[in-house]
Every structure is written in C-alpha cells, then in structure tokens.
Design a protein around this motif. Structure first.
Motif, short mmCIF file in Angstrom:
data_model
loop_
_atom_site.label_atom_id
_atom_site.label_comp_id
_atom_site.label_asym_id
_atom_site.label_seq_id
_atom_site.Cartn_x
_atom_site.Cartn_y
_atom_site.Cartn_z
N ASP A 90 0.82 -1.21 0.00
CA ASP A 90 0.00 0.00 0.00
C ASP A 90 0.85 1.26 0.00
OD1 ASP A 90 -2.15 -1.67 2.32
OD2 ASP A 90 -2.51 -1.35 0.18
N ALA A 91 2.14 1.12 0.17
CA ALA A 91 3.02 2.28 0.20
C ALA A 91 2.98 3.01 -1.14
CB ALA A 91 4.45 1.85 0.51
N ALA A 92 2.73 4.30 -1.07
CA ALA A 92 2.58 5.11 -2.28
C ALA A 92 2.35 6.55 -1.88
CB ALA A 92 1.40 4.60 -3.11
N VAL A 93 2.34 7.41 -2.88
CA VAL A 93 1.84 8.77 -2.69
C VAL A 93 0.36 8.73 -3.03
CG1 VAL A 93 2.01 11.18 -3.34
CG2 VAL A 93 4.07 9.76 -3.27
N TYR A 94 -0.45 9.21 -2.13
CA TYR A 94 -1.90 9.19 -2.30
C TYR A 94 -2.39 10.58 -2.69
CZ TYR A 94 -2.29 4.47 -0.48
OH TYR A 94 -2.20 3.10 -0.32
N TYR A 95 -3.26 10.60 -3.68
CA TYR A 95 -3.82 11.83 -4.21
C TYR A 95 -5.34 11.76 -4.21
CZ TYR A 95 0.83 12.14 -6.43
OH TYR A 95 2.18 12.17 -6.68
N CYS A 96 -5.96 12.92 -4.16
CA CYS A 96 -7.40 12.98 -4.36
C CYS A 96 -7.69 13.82 -5.60
CB CYS A 96 -8.11 13.56 -3.15
SG CYS A 96 -7.71 15.26 -2.75
N ASN A 97 -8.82 13.56 -6.19
CA ASN A 97 -9.25 14.30 -7.37
C ASN A 97 -10.71 13.92 -7.63
OD1 ASN A 97 -9.29 15.66 -9.98
ND2 ASN A 97 -7.07 15.49 -9.93
N THR A 98 -11.29 14.48 -8.63
CA THR A 98 -12.62 14.04 -9.01
C THR A 98 -12.52 12.67 -9.67
OG1 THR A 98 -12.58 14.98 -11.22
CG2 THR A 98 -13.19 16.46 -9.42
N ASP A 99 -13.65 12.08 -9.97
CA ASP A 99 -13.61 10.76 -10.61
C ASP A 99 -13.22 10.87 -12.08
OD1 ASP A 99 -17.04 10.03 -11.56
OD2 ASP A 99 -15.93 11.92 -11.56
N ASN A 100 -13.08 12.08 -12.58
CA ASN A 100 -12.56 12.34 -13.91
C ASN A 100 -11.34 13.25 -13.76
OD1 ASN A 100 -11.98 12.84 -16.54
ND2 ASN A 100 -13.95 13.74 -17.06
N PRO A 101 -10.22 12.66 -13.44
CA PRO A 101 -9.06 13.47 -13.02
C PRO A 101 -8.38 14.27 -14.13
CG PRO A 101 -8.43 11.19 -13.15
CD PRO A 101 -9.91 11.24 -13.39
N THR A 102 -8.92 14.21 -15.33
CA THR A 102 -8.31 14.98 -16.42
C THR A 102 -8.73 16.44 -16.39
OG1 THR A 102 -10.12 14.44 -17.92
CG2 THR A 102 -8.21 12.95 -17.90
N LYS A 103 -9.73 16.77 -15.59
CA LYS A 103 -10.27 18.12 -15.62
C LYS A 103 -9.54 19.09 -14.69
CE LYS A 103 -15.05 17.06 -16.90
NZ LYS A 103 -16.47 17.20 -16.50
N PHE A 104 -9.03 18.57 -13.57
CA PHE A 104 -8.46 19.46 -12.56
C PHE A 104 -7.05 19.02 -12.20
CE2 PHE A 104 -12.37 21.56 -12.08
CZ PHE A 104 -13.38 20.61 -12.09
N PRO A 105 -6.20 19.97 -11.81
CA PRO A 105 -4.80 19.64 -11.52
C PRO A 105 -4.67 18.78 -10.26
CG PRO A 105 -5.25 21.91 -10.92
CD PRO A 105 -6.47 21.43 -11.64
N TRP A 106 -3.63 17.99 -10.24
CA TRP A 106 -3.32 17.17 -9.08
C TRP A 106 -2.70 18.02 -7.98
CZ3 TRP A 106 -5.08 12.29 -8.99
CH2 TRP A 106 -5.35 11.66 -10.22
N GLY A 107 -2.96 17.62 -6.75
CA GLY A 107 -2.29 18.25 -5.62
C GLY A 107 -0.92 17.62 -5.40
N GLN A 108 -0.32 17.93 -4.26
CA GLN A 108 1.01 17.40 -3.95
C GLN A 108 0.98 15.95 -3.50
OE1 GLN A 108 4.05 19.12 -4.32
NE2 GLN A 108 2.68 20.44 -5.47
N GLY A 109 -0.17 15.53 -3.04
CA GLY A 109 -0.26 14.17 -2.54
C GLY A 109 0.27 14.06 -1.12
N THR A 110 0.04 12.90 -0.53
CA THR A 110 0.56 12.63 0.81
C THR A 110 1.20 11.24 0.81
OG1 THR A 110 0.03 12.60 3.19
CG2 THR A 110 -1.64 11.72 1.70
N GLN A 111 2.41 11.17 1.33
CA GLN A 111 3.20 9.94 1.26
C GLN A 111 2.78 8.96 2.35
OE1 GLN A 111 6.07 9.04 -0.89
NE2 GLN A 111 5.51 7.08 0.03
N VAL A 112 2.53 7.75 1.96
CA VAL A 112 2.25 6.66 2.91
C VAL A 112 3.37 5.64 2.79
CG1 VAL A 112 0.70 4.76 3.49
CG2 VAL A 112 -0.23 6.99 2.87
N THR A 113 4.01 5.36 3.90
CA THR A 113 5.09 4.38 3.95
C THR A 113 4.70 3.29 4.93
OG1 THR A 113 6.74 6.09 3.49
CG2 THR A 113 7.55 4.00 4.36
N VAL A 114 4.76 2.06 4.49
CA VAL A 114 4.40 0.92 5.34
C VAL A 114 5.64 0.04 5.49
CG1 VAL A 114 2.82 -0.99 5.72
CG2 VAL A 114 2.07 1.03 4.42
N SER A 115 6.20 0.07 6.68
CA SER A 115 7.45 -0.65 6.88
C SER A 115 7.63 -0.95 8.36
CB SER A 115 8.63 0.17 6.37
OG SER A 115 9.85 -0.47 6.68
N SER A 116 8.26 -2.07 8.64
CA SER A 116 8.56 -2.41 10.03
C SER A 116 9.96 -1.94 10.39
CB SER A 116 8.43 -3.92 10.24
OG SER A 116 9.24 -4.62 9.33
#
Length: 116
Positions: A90-116
C-alpha cells in the motif's frame, strides 16, 4: 480554480492504520463524485476508491476492499480515506481528485510508507 490538498500520510508498521484527508477549494467538490488515487514507486497512478456526490455509493479497487473506507463531508469540502490493516504494497503517494481526473490539476499528494 480548484485545488486539492491531501494530508495524513506517514510511516506506519504493517497492520497499522492511517486516515487521509483531502480538502478541496472551490465549489466543485459538492457537485462531483470524488476519488482517491495512489502512485507507488515505479508504478502508474491508479484509482484506489471512489465515492458518489452524496456519499451513498462507493467503489474500491480489489486489493483494498475490506481494509479501506472512503467517506466525504460536503459541508467541509473534505474527503477521507480510512486505511486499516495496511500492507507494504500500500506504500505510495496518495492523491485525491474528481472521478474524472483529467479536468483538474493534481495536488502534492501525501506519502504513505508501510514498513517495520
């Protein structure tokens, strides 16, 4: 102009939980379906979960079903992603957008790191 600001990411151990938030500027948030996306290292951005305008209908990619929960608060122009039982994949940069992401610019995202 519509802007998305994601937050809530961080480092978590496998099996742990995180709650991501997405705040959208502008009035568009309340009239469009929204979604969370993620982009892992060396991978293409993929749809993780989507939610209808009113929040009554949701969808998830197969790999997160039963572990992630998407929700929204239209009064606060905010969308959430509750992530439980996190796995290293699941580790990734997570972004939100509309369900049609071609219309609006992406944000910076938030980093999720899953590690022991």
């Amino acid at each position: 102009q519509v802007q998305f600001v994601e937050s809530g990411g961080g480092l978590v151990q496998p099996g742990g939980s995180l709650r991501l938030s997405c705040v959208a500027s502008g009035s568009i948030f309340r009239v469009v379906p929204m979604a969370w996306y993620r982009q892992g290292p060396g991978k293409q951005r993929e749809l993780v979960a989507g939610i209808s305008i009113g929040g009554s209908s949701t969808k998830y990619t197969e790999s997160v079903k039963g572990r992630f929960t998407i929700s929204r608060d239209n009064a606060k122009n905010t969308m959430y992603l509750q992530m439980d039982s996190l796995k290293p994949e699941d580790a990734a940069v997570y972004y939100c957008n509309t369900d049609n992401p071609t219309k609006f610019p992406w944000g910076q995202g938030t980093q999720v790191t899953v590690s022991s």
